[in-house]
Design a protein around this motif. Sequence first.
Motif, PDB file in Angstrom:
ATOM      1  N   VAL A 134      44.100  48.655  42.036  1.00  0.00           N
ATOM      2  CA  VAL A 134      43.057  48.763  41.455  1.00  0.00           C
ATOM      3  C   VAL A 134      42.652  48.014  40.810  1.00  0.00           C
ATOM      4  O   VAL A 134      41.855  47.357  40.679  1.00  0.00           O
ATOM      5  N   ALA A 135      43.529  46.709  40.891  1.00  0.00           N
ATOM      6  CA  ALA A 135      42.834  44.958  40.713  1.00  0.00           C
ATOM      7  C   ALA A 135      42.023  44.797  42.155  1.00  0.00           C
ATOM      8  O   ALA A 135      40.970  43.932  41.896  1.00  0.00           O
ATOM      9  N   ALA A 136      42.231  45.559  43.583  1.00  0.00           N
ATOM     10  CA  ALA A 136      41.570  44.578  44.492  1.00  0.00           C
ATOM     11  C   ALA A 136      40.544  45.382  44.492  1.00  0.00           C
ATOM     12  O   ALA A 136      40.261  44.988  44.612  1.00  0.00           O
ATOM     13  N   LEU A 137      40.453  46.839  43.905  1.00  0.00           N
ATOM     14  CA  LEU A 137      39.021  48.460  43.444  1.00  0.00           C
ATOM     15  C   LEU A 137      38.078  47.217  43.045  1.00  0.00           C
ATOM     16  O   LEU A 137      37.544  46.862  43.091  1.00  0.00           O
ATOM     17  N   LEU A 138      38.592  46.961  41.676  1.00  0.00           N
ATOM     18  CA  LEU A 138      37.936  46.007  40.537  1.00  0.00           C
ATOM     19  C   LEU A 138      37.456  44.825  40.954  1.00  0.00           C
ATOM     20  O   LEU A 138      35.932  45.015  40.929  1.00  0.00           O
ATOM     21  N   ILE A 139      38.461  44.058  41.530  1.00  0.00           N
ATOM     22  CA  ILE A 139      37.646  42.592  42.022  1.00  0.00           C
ATOM     23  C   ILE A 139      36.788  42.545  43.161  1.00  0.00           C
ATOM     24  O   ILE A 139      35.800  41.756  43.426  1.00  0.00           O
ATOM     25  N   GLY A 140      37.352  43.341  44.283  1.00  0.00           N
ATOM     26  CA  GLY A 140      37.114  43.892  45.644  1.00  0.00           C
ATOM     27  C   GLY A 140      35.796  43.976  45.673  1.00  0.00           C
ATOM     28  O   GLY A 140      34.349  43.406  45.586  1.00  0.00           O
ATOM     29  N   THR A 141      35.147  45.047  44.508  1.00  0.00           N
ATOM     30  CA  THR A 141      33.655  45.498  44.466  1.00  0.00           C
ATOM     31  C   THR A 141      32.935  44.379  43.663  1.00  0.00           C
ATOM     32  O   THR A 141      31.630  44.281  44.408  1.00  0.00           O
ATOM     33  N   GLY A 142      33.520  43.729  42.101  1.00  0.00           N
ATOM     34  CA  GLY A 142      32.825  42.894  42.242  1.00  0.00           C
ATOM     35  C   GLY A 142      31.827  41.643  43.590  1.00  0.00           C
ATOM     36  O   GLY A 142      30.712  41.052  43.158  1.00  0.00           O
ATOM     37  N   VAL A 143      33.413  41.409  43.985  1.00  0.00           N
ATOM     38  CA  VAL A 143      32.362  40.637  45.005  1.00  0.00           C
ATOM     39  C   VAL A 143      31.892  40.651  45.453  1.00  0.00           C
ATOM     40  O   VAL A 143      31.047  39.793  46.188  1.00  0.00           O
ATOM     41  N   LEU A 144      31.605  41.997  46.127  1.00  0.00           N
ATOM     42  CA  LEU A 144      30.908  42.469  47.057  1.00  0.00           C
ATOM     43  C   LEU A 144      29.828  42.411  46.604  1.00  0.00           C
ATOM     44  O   LEU A 144      28.771  42.082  47.221  1.00  0.00           O
ATOM     45  N   MET A 145      29.593  42.710  45.719  1.00  0.00           N
ATOM     46  CA  MET A 145      28.295  43.479  45.043  1.00  0.00           C
ATOM     47  C   MET A 145      27.231  42.204  44.446  1.00  0.00           C
ATOM     48  O   MET A 145      26.398  41.769  44.719  1.00  0.00           O
TER      49      MET A 145
END
Length: 148
Positions: free
Chosen positions: A114-125
Amino acid sequence: MKNKTFATWLTFLGGPLGLHRFYLRGLGDLLGWMLPMPTALGLYGIQRVQAFGQDDVLSWLLVPLLGFTIAGCALNAIIYGLMSREAWNGRFNPGADPEAPAGGTNWLTIGAVVAALLIGTGVLMASIAFSFQRYFEYQIEEGRKISQ
């Protein structure tokens, strides 16, 4: 025995430094040694933005390297966290029983996903938005130079 929960957290938190690659594949892993390079270049790009402002062309080429590296490691953490017990043990614990507990999923594993999904998506965007914004502003400035 390589623990899936530990590897998932290590991939998410230390992935841009290649720590998960060293844990899973040993110190001889070439990609593990290469992962810090785009991370360091991205950090250098951030330092250039702070020193020279956002109009520095080199910085807007370097900053997304950090973001894409973080996002890629977050995606890898998600893949590791969602891997089945049999697949994990078959790949990273080949001599162990396919049902060995090291490849099991628990709440800490799900928390890492869940943390990887939240942070990873935000950083990618944010990386994509920064890249395209700088690119289009650069194109507008070049168009103004040509029209004058």
